[in-house]
Structure formats: structure tokens, C-alpha cells
Write an enzyme that holds these catalytic residues in place. Structure first.
Site, PDB file in Angstrom:
ATOM      1  NE  ARG A  15      -4.413  -0.497   1.846  1.00  0.00           N
ATOM      2  CZ  ARG A  15      -3.672  -1.374   1.144  1.00  0.00           C
ATOM      3  NH1 ARG A  15      -2.389  -1.133   0.961  1.00  0.00           N
ATOM      4  NH2 ARG A  15      -4.229  -2.458   0.641  1.00  0.00           N
ATOM      5  CE1 TYR A  94       1.076  -1.341  -4.696  1.00  0.00           C
ATOM      6  CE2 TYR A  94      -0.515  -0.465  -3.129  1.00  0.00           C
ATOM      7  CZ  TYR A  94       0.801  -0.655  -3.524  1.00  0.00           C
ATOM      8  OH  TYR A  94       1.824  -0.180  -2.760  1.00  0.00           O
ATOM      9  CG  HIS A  96      -1.381  -7.155  -7.055  1.00  0.00           C
ATOM     10  ND1 HIS A  96      -0.018  -7.283  -6.901  1.00  0.00           N
ATOM     11  CD2 HIS A  96      -1.771  -6.232  -6.130  1.00  0.00           C
ATOM     12  CE1 HIS A  96       0.406  -6.483  -5.930  1.00  0.00           C
ATOM     13  NE2 HIS A  96      -0.632  -5.837  -5.443  1.00  0.00           N
ATOM     14  CG  ASP A 270      -2.161  -8.554  -3.180  1.00  0.00           C
ATOM     15  OD1 ASP A 270      -3.306  -8.990  -3.018  1.00  0.00           O
ATOM     16  OD2 ASP A 270      -1.755  -7.504  -2.668  1.00  0.00           O
ATOM     17  CB  VAL A 298      -5.137 -11.078   4.700  1.00  0.00           C
ATOM     18  CG1 VAL A 298      -5.838  -9.749   4.426  1.00  0.00           C
ATOM     19  CG2 VAL A 298      -5.867 -11.847   5.788  1.00  0.00           C
TER      20      VAL A 298
END
Length: 369
Positions: A15, A94, A96, A270, A298
Site C-alpha cells: 500500500r 496507522y 498502533h 496490530d 499477519v
């Protein structure tokens, strides 16, 4: 504002933080956008497309980080990128951080203004920038779980949809949020037997209205979790507490009551995972077997479908990015309280209450109403 995006470095992460359309919109508003060469190739966006949209293409991530006021990424910076972060720079991605205290400390020490996609809220308290990836991860969890139930991967050798004369496989989904709901949609679509557990009775009522008799809903208690795990062929862990570590609802002792060769897909990995025996895996080596149970953990599941994921993500995140670019971060937070919830690190302090509680950090958010 000067905005930059770089090639993602996480294992099999294809991505990219900005699409060419995003670049075009930023440039039209008078902003400058730097893009690292080949940053979008994994999602099928070429350098030529970015250049045509008005981006400045540069050769290295160091150049992007050095020039940009705001870095827009998909995943958290990798350790080799920490050196590029600087005081006052906006990091929009992101993060996390509850599962990554090392990065949290780096951001604190370097004075980065860190805004996490996963904790931005809308007017209804939903998580608009997490939602599209949760939708994708939910659908993928059934696809991947079905694959790793195959005997060649150590699975039970179960076809989840069954065939005439053979019982259908049993899927248990723990957590009825966005990811859990989309997992249920995919599970119903392949004709599996589906049980979904959650602690929110209003949510369970809504899901029963949506799915009818296709899904069995259960209130999430220890007894119901144990009963469901004992019968499950595939377990989807999709529990979320925004900004905080995920509670370990599937404990190691539970593995012993499960069928050998059953599969756990821990979507929550995550944030630390909702299974005590979970640890992060990659698309290169996605599964491992622990006490006879196949674990798929994953940490960037939507990275497997990067074109769909990039477009879906940018649809959700771009408007907040543009708000920051147009007004500056501080003024943007006064215009949209959801961004205040998205602020994780600011002025060398932890600005998210759940995250502060998880990591034992001092909480301070000067923009909180």
C-alpha cells in the site's frame, strides 16, 4: 504545506499513503507533495502518474522526510526510518503504539506530532479511518482461514461450506465490530456455520437483525467462549479497544480444548492480539502451529490487496489530511474534534488516554474539550 509519502518498508506492504488523485487535490490547493520513487508501484501507481498529478519525485525516503512538514504513510515507521523523524513534524499514519512502546518512546523523544488513523473518530464516535481496513481484514480473514484449514498447512482438512451429505465447517467470530461483521458476511457467503460473540447486547441485536438465522449470536462470557472454541474449525479474533492493548480473550489454556488443526486468525494482532499465544507474522511466513492450533497473525493483512486497500484507505483519510494541510494541525483539531482523538503524541507527551493507560505514560492533550 509540504506533504510527503514514502515507500512502505514493512514485509510485503504494498500500500501507499497517497494516490495520484490525492496528490492532484493537494497541489490544486497550493500545497507541495514529495513522493519517493517507486512508492506506489506495489499498488499499481507509477511515478509517471504521480508526476502528472504534480508531485515532485525524489530518490530516497531521507529526502522526503527532510522536506515534508507532514508525512503521510500507511504503516508505522520501521526502525531504520526513526533517524529521519524530527521535532514538530506531523506523522499521519496507522501507528498502533500500544503494541509498539519502542516507537512510542522514539516519537516522544523526537517531538513528533503523531496522528494515528486508527483512533480518529467521527461525530458518532466511530473510527472512519480504521473502518475500510477493518472491512478488508474481515473479508480476508475468512479467505485466509479457509486456506490454512487445508491439510497441507497443518489444518483440519475442512471445507467450510461443506458439500451435500457432509457437515459444514464451524466459524466462531469473537468481536462484532466492523471487522467481525465483515468476517460474518464473508462466512455466511460461503455457507459455513457461524457463531458471533460480543459483550454489547445492542450490537448483537443489530447483527441478528442483519443476518437473521444465518448467524448465531452469543453474549461473550468465559463459558460461551469455551463452548464456542471447543466446536470451532476456524476462529476469528476481531476485538478492538481504540488505542489500547487488546484483551486476551483466547488464553493459552483454551488451545487444549480446541480441535487439533483448527485455525485462529487474529485480526487484532496490530494491537497485541486477542489470543495469548499470538505473535506477529508476515505475508512471507503467515502461520505457525502452537499446541496443534494453526495461528495466522499477519500484522498488515490488507497489504495483500494493495490496490483496493490504498484506494479505500485514502477515501477515508484524505479529508483529514487536507484539513491539516489547509489549516495546520492545531487549528484543524479545533475544527474537527475527531482529530483530537486521533492525536497520539504531541509536544513530547502522550495525547491519547487509552494509549497512556496501556503504556503507563503521562497523559496530556491540550486540545481535549
Amino acid at each position: 504545506m509540504i506533504i510527503g509519502t514514502t515507500k512502505e518498508l514493512k514485509n510485503h506492504e504494498y500500500r501507499v499513503g497517497l494516490t495520484p488523485d490525492n496528490v492532484s487535490d493537494y497541489v490544486a490547493k497550493g500545497h507541495t507533495v514529495y513522493v519517493e520513487t517507486h512508492a506506489g508501484e506495489g499498488a499499481n501507481f507509477s511515478d509517471d502518474e504521480y508526476a502528472a498529478a504534480g508531485a515532485v519525485i525524489v530518490d530516497s525516503p531521507a529526502e522526503v522526510f527532510a522536506k515534508a512538514d507532514m508525512i503521510v504513510k500507511v504503516k508505522e515507521p520501521e526502525p531504520c526510518e526513526y533517524q529521519y523523524l524530527r521535532e514538530g513534524q506531523i506523522l499521519y499514519t496507522y501507528l498502533h503504539l500500544a503494541a509498539n512502546p519502542e516507537l512510542a518512546n522514539v516519537l516522544l523523544e523526537r517531538g513528533v506530532k503523531a496522528v494515528a488513523f486508527e483512533t480518529i473518530t467521527d461525530a458518532d464516535g466511530n473510527l472512519p479511518c480504521l473502518r475500510p481496513m477493518s472491512q478488508i481484514a474481515g473479508r480476508l480473514s475468512i479467505q485466509e482461514g479457509a486456506k490454512y484449514l487445508e491439510a497441507a498447512y497443518g489444518g483440519r482438512g475442512i471445507l467450510l461450506g461443506g458439500v451435500p451429505g457432509v457437515e459444514r465447517g464451524k466459524i466462531v467470530i469473537i468481536g462484532g465490530g466492523v471487522a467481525g461483521t465483515y468476517a460474518a458476511k464473508a462466512a455466511v457467503g460461503i455457507d459455513a456455520q457461524v457463531t458471533l460473540l460480543d459483550v454489547n447486547l445492542n450490537r448483537l441485536s443489530y447483527l441478528e437483525d442483519i443476518f437473521g438465522a444465518s448467524v448465531t449470536t452469543l453474549y461473550s462470557t468465559e463459558a460461551n467462549i469455551r463452548k464456542s472454541l471447543r466446536e470451532a474449525d476456524l476462529v476469528i479474533g476481531s476485538v478492538l479497544i481504540p488505542g489500547a492493548s487488546t484483551p486476551k480473550l483466547i488464553r493459552r489454556e483454551h488451545l487444549g480444548i480446541m480441535k487439533k488443526g483448527a485455525v485462529i486468525v487474529d485480526i487484532a494482532i496490530d494491537q497485541g492480539g486477542c489470543c495469548e499465544s499470538s505473535h506477529v507474522t508476515t505475508h512471507d511466513n503467515p502461520v505457525y502451529i502452537d499446541e496443534g492450533i494453526v495461528h495466522y497473525c499477519v500484522g498488515n493483512m490488507p497489504g495483500a490487496v494493495p490496490n483496493t486497500s490504498t484506494i479505500a484507505l485514502s477515501n477515508a483519510t484524505f479529508r483529514y489530511g487536507m484539513l491539516i494541510a489547509q489549516h495546520g494541525l492545531e487549528a484543524a483539531m479545533k475544527l474537527d474534534h475527531g482529530l483530537v482523538m486521533g492525536l497520539n503524541i504531541y509536544d513530547g507527551k502522550c495525547a491519547n488516554r487509552n494509549l497512556a493507560d496501556s503504556l503507563g505514560l503521562e497523559y496530556s492533550n491540550p486540545f481535549e474539550v
